[in-house]
Design an enzyme around this catalytic site. Structure first.
Site, short mmCIF file in Angstrom:
data_model
loop_
_atom_site.label_atom_id
_atom_site.label_comp_id
_atom_site.label_asym_id
_atom_site.label_seq_id
_atom_site.Cartn_x
_atom_site.Cartn_y
_atom_site.Cartn_z
N LYS A 183 -0.50 9.51 38.37
CA LYS A 183 0.71 9.16 39.12
C LYS A 183 1.39 7.94 38.50
O LYS A 183 0.72 6.95 38.17
CB LYS A 183 0.35 8.83 40.58
N LYS A 221 -7.20 1.59 45.33
CA LYS A 221 -7.08 0.24 44.75
C LYS A 221 -8.45 -0.41 44.63
O LYS A 221 -8.76 -1.02 43.61
CB LYS A 221 -6.12 -0.62 45.57
N LYS A 257 4.04 1.21 39.17
CA LYS A 257 4.35 -0.08 38.54
C LYS A 257 3.07 -0.78 38.11
O LYS A 257 3.05 -1.52 37.15
CB LYS A 257 5.07 -0.98 39.53
P1 ADP Z 1 4.73 1.69 42.90
O1 ADP Z 1 3.70 2.70 43.31
O2 ADP Z 1 5.21 1.93 41.54
O3 ADP Z 1 4.32 0.26 43.14
P2 ADP Z 1 6.24 1.51 45.36
O4 ADP Z 1 4.90 1.44 46.00
O5 ADP Z 1 7.11 0.31 45.52
O6 ADP Z 1 6.02 1.89 43.83
O7 ADP Z 1 7.00 2.79 45.86
C1 ADP Z 1 8.34 2.85 46.28
C2 ADP Z 1 8.69 4.29 46.60
O8 ADP Z 1 8.63 5.09 45.44
C3 ADP Z 1 7.74 4.95 47.62
O9 ADP Z 1 8.49 5.78 48.49
C4 ADP Z 1 6.83 5.77 46.77
O10 ADP Z 1 6.30 6.88 47.46
C5 ADP Z 1 7.76 6.21 45.66
N1 ADP Z 1 6.98 6.47 44.43
C6 ADP Z 1 6.29 5.56 43.73
N2 ADP Z 1 5.69 6.15 42.67
C7 ADP Z 1 6.02 7.46 42.72
C8 ADP Z 1 5.73 8.60 41.89
N3 ADP Z 1 4.99 8.47 40.81
N4 ADP Z 1 6.24 9.79 42.25
C9 ADP Z 1 7.03 9.92 43.36
N5 ADP Z 1 7.34 8.90 44.16
C10 ADP Z 1 6.86 7.68 43.86
#
Ligand code: ADP
Ligand code: TRP
Length: 321
Positions: A189, A110, A192
């Site tokens: 990856k 980040k 959001k």
């Molecule tokens: P983001 O990264 O989109 O903000 P979150 O941090 O809220 O999402 O992640 C919520 C869950 O979804 C976590 O367990 C995270 O490991 C999983 N996750 C998020 N992005 C991915 C991805 N691209 N592939 C697999 N799992 C993911």
């Protein structure tokens, strides 16, 4: 078995969330007592619009419920409805070496993207450890990006137990190898916050546009594509279409005369169908304006009933009581 996981209300749930965490978590509900929550305190490290946080909290809750989270069985709650977690985070922070947090990839990524970090972002994994330890969780289903945070949680739990006596359960991550990291439309990856997400409940037009925007190479329709099995759109198709379909598409791409536009149309159709039943369920749940509030209020009561005695155990162990 006690299962726990969380998702931030920083945007709508996407394919990475669904295949990396939500679907495995929904399947695990049957195998023990599950605690799933919306990590609204965590979202404060990077989202500064109160209305957006409220709307996203409700939206992500609906997403999870529509996909099959069963609130009768699973304790589904909003993180901030159990403010005890912040006290535990403080207690744990006093046993967390700075170096452990400085090494965290998600923090480093980040800051490398130019985000100027606040203290909350730096301390994020400590709050996450508190989330997990407060409920005596044994198994934590997450995507691979959270693996290191689980290691931090384990280190902190072990350190607390060594310092103040056996108090916390040391949890295990549960990461599905096949969907550990779902890529985004740009091949990085999916997240959001990267603008590369395919949200699972996108409106039809927006979804079509997002699918058509998946970044591919420039080979034309006629050219044979021997490496077809590896391309980005196909990786998405594999998530939502049966094997016979993906095999057939790979063959056609390899043969030539089948282009990426055709592939993307097929992908769109399968994505739309795959989430069709959940989309209908979501619309039905959304029709009752108080449903989510009722579910989360009930979840908060059940979560607090577990969290309070665990916090008390920790307070006693370290001499606060
Ligand atoms: P983001 O990264 O989109 O903000 P979150 O941090 O809220 O999402 O992640 C919520 C869950 O979804 C976590 O367990 C995270 O490991 C999983 N996750 C998020 N992005 C991915 C991805 N691209 N592939 C697999 N799992 C993911
Ligand atoms: N940090 C997680 C994520 O961004 C969300 C989260 C917060 C979480 N607390 C948790 C996940 C506890 C599992 C357990 O994906």
């Amino acid at each position: 078995m006690r299962i726990l996981t969380g998702i931030q209300p920083s945007g709508a749930a996407h394919l990475g969330n669904y295949f990396g965490m939500m679907r495995p978590a929904i399947e695990l509900q049957e195998q023990g007592q599950a605690f799933y929550f919306i990590a609204d305190y965590h979202s404060m490290t990077s989202l500064f619009d109160p209305e957006e946080r409220r709307a996203n909290t409700r939206g992500v809750a609906l997403d999870f419920l529509a996909c099959g989270l069963d609130p009768g069985r699973t304790v589904f709650f909003r993180q901030s409805d159990v403010p005890e977690v912040t006290e535990l985070a403080w207690i744990l922070s006093t046993l967390t070496p700075m170096g452990l947090l400085e090494r965290c990839h998600s923090f480093k990524d980040k800051t490398a993207r130019g985000i100027s970090p606040n203290h909350g972002l730096f301390a994020y994994p400590v709050l996450m450890a508190a989330d997990i330890l407060l409920y005596d969780a044994e198994v934590v289903p997450v995507g691979k990006d959270q693996k290191q945070h689980l290691e931090v949680t384990r280190d902190i739990a072990i350190k607390f137990n060594q310092t103040y006596g056996d108090t916390f359960v040391v949890p295990e991550p549960r990461i599905r190898e096949d969907t550990a990291t779902v890529p985004g439309t740009d091949g990085q990856k999916m997240s959001k916050s990267y603008g590369n997400a395919i949200e699972i409940f996108m409106a039809e037009k927006a979804l079509r546009k997002r699918v058509m925007g998946i970044v591919m190479d420039s080979r034309g329709i006629d050219e044979p594509k021997p490496d077809a099995a590896e391309n980005l759109a196909l990786r998405f198709l594999k998530l939502v279409a049966p094997k016979e379909t993906t095999d057939e598409v790979v063959e056609r791409l390899q043969a030539g005369g089948y282009g990426y536009g055709d592939l993307k149309k097929t992908l769109f159709a399968h994505l739309w169908d795959y989430f069709g039943p959940a989309r209908e369920k979501r619309a039905a749940l959304e029709a009752d304006p108080n449903y989510v509030d009722r579910v989360l209020a009930d979840g908060a009561d059940r979560a607090r009933a577990i969290a309070r005695p665990v916090l008390q155990r920790a307070r006693r162990a370290c001499g606060l009581e």
